[in-house]
Scaffold this motif. Structure first.
Motif, PDB file in Angstrom:
ATOM      1  N   TYR A  60       1.675   6.987  20.417  1.00 11.49           N
ATOM      2  CA  TYR A  60       2.307   5.900  19.733  1.00 11.49           C
ATOM      3  C   TYR A  60       3.953   5.733  20.209  1.00 11.49           C
ATOM      4  N   ASN A  61       4.903   6.774  20.028  1.00 11.83           N
ATOM      5  CA  ASN A  61       6.226   6.671  20.404  1.00 11.83           C
ATOM      6  C   ASN A  61       6.473   6.489  21.924  1.00 11.83           C
ATOM      7  N   ALA A  62       5.561   7.139  22.806  1.00 11.35           N
ATOM      8  CA  ALA A  62       5.745   7.131  24.241  1.00 11.35           C
ATOM      9  C   ALA A  62       5.473   5.646  24.565  1.00 11.35           C
ATOM     10  N   HIS A  63       4.513   4.727  24.016  1.00 13.98           N
ATOM     11  CA  HIS A  63       3.981   3.452  24.524  1.00 13.98           C
ATOM     12  C   HIS A  63       4.377   2.450  23.728  1.00 13.98           C
ATOM     13  N   LYS A  64       5.035   2.638  22.466  1.00 13.96           N
ATOM     14  CA  LYS A  64       5.462   1.501  21.736  1.00 13.96           C
ATOM     15  C   LYS A  64       6.186   0.390  22.663  1.00 13.96           C
ATOM     16  N   ASN A  65       7.344   1.000  23.142  1.00 11.74           N
ATOM     17  CA  ASN A  65       8.059   0.122  23.923  1.00 11.74           C
ATOM     18  C   ASN A  65       7.782  -0.382  25.190  1.00 11.74           C
ATOM     19  N   ASP A  66       6.535   0.040  25.650  1.00 13.46           N
ATOM     20  CA  ASP A  66       5.959  -0.637  27.013  1.00 13.46           C
ATOM     21  C   ASP A  66       5.970  -2.052  26.970  1.00 13.46           C
ATOM     22  N   ASP A  67       5.982  -2.741  28.298  1.00 19.03           N
ATOM     23  CA  ASP A  67       5.755  -4.103  28.374  1.00 19.03           C
ATOM     24  C   ASP A  67       4.166  -4.584  27.727  1.00 19.03           C
ATOM     25  N   GLN A  68       4.447  -5.779  26.944  1.00 24.31           N
ATOM     26  CA  GLN A  68       3.179  -6.378  26.660  1.00 24.31           C
ATOM     27  C   GLN A  68       2.240  -5.424  25.770  1.00 24.31           C
ATOM     28  N   VAL A  69       2.995  -4.631  25.002  1.00 19.60           N
ATOM     29  CA  VAL A  69       2.314  -3.668  23.830  1.00 19.60           C
ATOM     30  C   VAL A  69       2.775  -4.349  22.518  1.00 19.60           C
ATOM     31  N   THR A  70       1.536  -4.237  21.819  1.00 22.68           N
ATOM     32  CA  THR A  70       1.699  -4.637  20.127  1.00 22.68           C
ATOM     33  C   THR A  70       1.336  -3.191  19.487  1.00 22.68           C
ATOM     34  N   ALA A  71       2.355  -2.829  18.683  1.00 22.01           N
ATOM     35  CA  ALA A  71       2.292  -1.574  17.940  1.00 22.01           C
ATOM     36  C   ALA A  71       2.509  -1.797  16.551  1.00 22.01           C
ATOM     37  N   VAL A  72       1.755  -1.422  15.727  1.00 27.82           N
ATOM     38  CA  VAL A  72       1.690  -1.539  14.130  1.00 27.82           C
ATOM     39  C   VAL A  72       1.531  -0.329  13.464  1.00 27.82           C
ATOM     40  N   ARG A  73       2.666  -0.056  12.863  1.00 30.77           N
ATOM     41  CA  ARG A  73       2.297   1.270  11.677  1.00 30.77           C
ATOM     42  C   ARG A  73       2.488   0.542  10.447  1.00 30.77           C
ATOM     43  N   VAL A  74       1.554   0.526   9.623  1.00 30.96           N
ATOM     44  CA  VAL A  74       1.538  -0.160   8.381  1.00 30.96           C
ATOM     45  C   VAL A  74       2.302   0.791   7.358  1.00 30.96           C
ATOM     46  N   PRO A  75       3.139   0.520   6.635  1.00 31.16           N
ATOM     47  CA  PRO A  75       3.784   1.554   5.666  1.00 31.16           C
ATOM     48  C   PRO A  75       2.872   1.382   4.295  1.00 31.16           C
ATOM     49  N   ARG A  76       2.940   2.313   3.612  1.00 34.04           N
ATOM     50  CA  ARG A  76       2.142   2.622   2.460  1.00 34.04           C
ATOM     51  C   ARG A  76       2.021   1.492   1.604  1.00 34.04           C
ATOM     52  N   PHE A  77       3.096   0.799   1.259  1.00 36.56           N
ATOM     53  CA  PHE A  77       3.048  -0.342   0.225  1.00 36.56           C
ATOM     54  C   PHE A  77       2.342  -1.464   0.769  1.00 36.56           C
ATOM     55  N   MET A  78       2.091  -1.633   1.963  1.00 41.92           N
ATOM     56  CA  MET A  78       1.451  -2.732   2.521  1.00 41.92           C
ATOM     57  C   MET A  78      -0.323  -2.326   2.486  1.00 41.92           C
ATOM     58  N   LEU A  79      -0.595  -1.158   2.564  1.00 38.75           N
ATOM     59  CA  LEU A  79      -1.731  -0.488   2.402  1.00 38.75           C
ATOM     60  C   LEU A  79      -2.601  -1.417   1.287  1.00 38.75           C
ATOM     61  N   SER A  80      -2.109  -1.417   0.311  1.00 33.23           N
ATOM     62  CA  SER A  80      -2.974  -2.063  -0.932  1.00 33.23           C
ATOM     63  C   SER A  80      -3.241  -3.491  -0.708  1.00 33.23           C
ATOM     64  N   LEU A  81      -2.099  -4.038  -0.161  1.00 30.98           N
ATOM     65  CA  LEU A  81      -2.396  -5.465   0.259  1.00 30.98           C
ATOM     66  C   LEU A  81      -3.595  -5.682   1.256  1.00 30.98           C
ATOM     67  N   LEU A  82      -3.670  -4.870   2.355  1.00 29.40           N
ATOM     68  CA  LEU A  82      -4.555  -5.005   3.163  1.00 29.40           C
ATOM     69  C   LEU A  82      -5.945  -4.787   2.748  1.00 29.40           C
ATOM     70  N   SER A  83      -6.006  -4.128   1.759  1.00 31.94           N
ATOM     71  CA  SER A  83      -7.225  -3.410   1.249  1.00 31.94           C
ATOM     72  C   SER A  83      -8.109  -4.828   0.467  1.00 31.94           C
ATOM     73  N   THR A  84      -7.289  -5.726   0.378  1.00 33.79           N
ATOM     74  CA  THR A  84      -7.883  -7.017  -0.408  1.00 33.79           C
ATOM     75  C   THR A  84      -8.428  -8.061   0.438  1.00 33.79           C
ATOM     76  N   PHE A  85      -8.195  -7.704   1.885  1.00 38.07           N
ATOM     77  CA  PHE A  85      -8.728  -8.884   2.944  1.00 38.07           C
ATOM     78  C   PHE A  85     -10.243  -8.767   3.008  1.00 38.07           C
ATOM     79  N   SER A  86     -10.993  -7.732   2.697  1.00 41.14           N
ATOM     80  CA  SER A  86     -12.448  -7.786   3.037  1.00 41.14           C
ATOM     81  C   SER A  86     -13.012  -6.317   2.488  1.00 41.14           C
ATOM     82  N   PRO A  87     -14.221  -6.573   2.341  1.00 42.17           N
ATOM     83  CA  PRO A  87     -14.959  -5.013   1.636  1.00 42.17           C
ATOM     84  C   PRO A  87     -14.602  -3.786   2.511  1.00 42.17           C
ATOM     85  N   GLU A  88     -14.729  -4.201   3.794  1.00 52.56           N
ATOM     86  CA  GLU A  88     -14.727  -2.913   4.841  1.00 52.56           C
ATOM     87  C   GLU A  88     -13.142  -2.454   4.750  1.00 52.56           C
TER      88      GLU A  88
END
Length: 176
Positions: free
Chosen positions: A27-55
């Motif tokens: 993750y750290n080696a490639h997150k700054n590469d050109d045309q890369v999308t990198a997401v590390r979800v913080p813990r406080f956002m995990l509960s928000l994401l869980s409401t988007f779908s049953p999966e």
């Protein structure tokens, strides 16, 4: 005393070579590469994401670390390099639940278990144009993980994560 210190040092080095650190390194080696999308979800956002779908609710419930990365893989050399890096990571005490190889194209779902619980899930996809990985660290029911892998729900989950966080990586035209 010296022997004791050497044993402690050796154990520390061995422990630091685990998959989490490999994911961290990749993750750290490639997150700054050109045309890369990198997401590390913080813990406080995990509960928000869980409401988007049953999966999402099913997977997010016990997740401690969630990462997603999408990267270009435009040449055969680059694709081969990325595939080898992921093989190295998943070769470190992971069990492959699903793998599909088509020339350089890859679709791999790997898990790392501790006892009767899945602790880590790594989903790697590379279509020889772009690649991605979705990584979960937490406590997961092995039966649910296997069922989701068979139904290809992890790939849908990764795509849904990008959409839900409004991280569409496709180029925009002025009309959009």
């Amino acid at each position: 005393m010296i022997r004791k210190n050497l044993v402690i040092l050796a154990l520390s080095v061995f422990a630091s070579c685990g998959s989490y650190n490999s994911i961290d390194r990749f993750y750290n080696a490639h997150k700054n590469d050109d045309q890369v999308t990198a997401v590390r979800v913080p813990r406080f956002m995990l509960s928000l994401l869980s409401t988007f779908s049953p999966e999402m609710e099913q997977m997010i419930g016990t997740t401690k670390d969630l990462r997603y990365m999408q990267f270009p893989s435009a040449t055969a050399e680059r694709t081969s390099f990325l595939n080898q890096q992921m093989n190295t990571i998943t070769g470190n005490n992971f069990i492959e639940v699903y793998r599909k190889n088509d020339a350089l194209k890859r679709n791999v779902v790997s898990v790392r278990e501790k006892g009767n619980t899945v602790r880590e899930i790594l989903i790697y996809n590379n279509n020889a144009t772009k690649g991605s990985f979705l990584y979960f660290n937490g406590r997961f029911d092995p039966e649910k993980v296997r069922a989701m892998a068979k139904r290809n729900e992890f790939q849908k989950l990764g795509q849904g994560l990008v959409q839900e966080l409004n991280m569409d990586t496709s180029p925009k035209t002025p009309e959009q």
